[in-house]
Design an enzyme around this catalytic site. Structure first.
Site, short mmCIF file in Angstrom:
data_model
loop_
_atom_site.label_atom_id
_atom_site.label_comp_id
_atom_site.label_asym_id
_atom_site.label_seq_id
_atom_site.Cartn_x
_atom_site.Cartn_y
_atom_site.Cartn_z
N CYS A 1 0.81 -1.22 0.00
CA CYS A 1 0.00 0.00 0.00
C CYS A 1 0.84 1.27 0.00
CB CYS A 1 -0.93 0.00 1.21
SG CYS A 1 -2.04 -1.42 1.19
N CYS B 1 -3.43 -0.60 -3.45
CA CYS B 1 -4.13 -0.09 -2.27
C CYS B 1 -3.52 1.23 -1.78
CB CYS B 1 -4.12 -1.14 -1.15
SG CYS B 1 -2.50 -1.87 -0.86
#
Ligand code: N1C
Length: 249
Positions: A74, A155
């Site tokens: 992420c 993400c």
């Protein structure tokens, strides 16, 4: 003794030598820990071996993706379209972003050409169909499948570098537009931050109409930003580790 010698000689001549392609694949793979490279190689081969090189569907690589899955990273994932050299020039020097080529499958197959042939269990590197010679070609199906799997795990803050020196920086036929962007989902991805790479003779920038299409095609709930950044600024940040990743542009 004679029988043993004959058996050994026969065995040696029948045993296929590892091709240069397989050696490259395995040596690149072995730079990554925690993967069984022989297993990954087998999963890779089954996708195209003994097949018409123009009849390898994207799904043929599903077992390969399952054998070497992508891990979400992420806020660090970097996508690109027509900016490969700038992107990798930067990511090679700074540990700010992760591209598909930093993952096992992306790095193992980057820059390679391969295909199979009906009736043969070999891998060929010559005479393979080119990128747009046929739709379901061996190499293109791989990049579509791998790009989809990489985008599926995107993400947080996602970055994409697009090229300001071409007419349509967000081109609907690119893998970025057709495969990756549609997989960014608001429940995982917070922002899509486009870095428009501006060179001396740029012909477009963040105001380009194709960027409006990008803004409109992303999942509602994902915020969008675009910033024009000169190529020299990207290179400067690449060579100055004292500049924090978040302060590059
Ligand atoms: O069609 P593109 O760009 O938009 O594809 C780039 C996009 C990136 O975000 C990557 O995640 O798709 C992924 N990707 C690769 O990582 C990759 N490495 C090497 C797609 N293609 C990749 N290649 C080769 O680049 C591939 O063989 C094909 O020829 C080009 C596509 O790049 P592009 O047109 O600049």
């Amino acid at each position: 003794i004679v029988i043993v010698i004959i058996a050994v000689v026969l065995g040696l001549t029948l045993r296929q030598n590892k091709s240069e392609f397989e050696s490259t694949f395995l040596s690149r793979c072995e730079k990554f820990d925690q993967y069984d490279c022989k297993k990954v190689w087998d999963a890779f081969q089954q996708a195209y071996v003994n097949k018409d090189p123009c009849k390898v569907p994207v799904e043929a690589y599903d077992p390969l993706i399952a054998a070497a899955p992508f891990k979400p990273q992420c806020n660090r994932m970097m996508f690109w379209s027509k900016t490969k050299d700038v992107v990798h020039g930067f990511t090679e020097k700074r540990d700010c972003f992760v591209t598909l080529e930093d993952t096992l499958l992306g790095s193992v197959l980057d820059g390679l050409t391969w295909c199979g042939k009906e009736g043969s269990k070999d891998t060929f590197t010559n005479g393979c169909p080119g990128w747009s010679d046929c739709e379901n070609n061996t190499v293109r199906s791989f990049w579509i499948r791998a790009s989809a799997a990489f985008a599926d795990v995107a993400c947080g803050n996602v970055t994409a570098m697009l090229n300001g020196s071409i007419n349509t920086p967000f081109n609907p036929t690119s893998i970025f537009a057709s495969v990756e962007v549609p997989r960014f989902i608001a429940s995982r991805v917070k922002n899509l931050n486009v870095v428009m790479v501006i060179q001396k003779n740029n012909i477009s920038n963040c105001t380009d109409p194709s960027l409006k299409n990008l803004r409109q095609s992303i999942d509602t709930g994902i915020t969008f930003s675009c910033k024009d950044v000169s190529e020299s600024q990207i290179q400067e940040c690449g060579s100055k580790p004292e500049i924090a990743c978040g302060a590059c542009w």
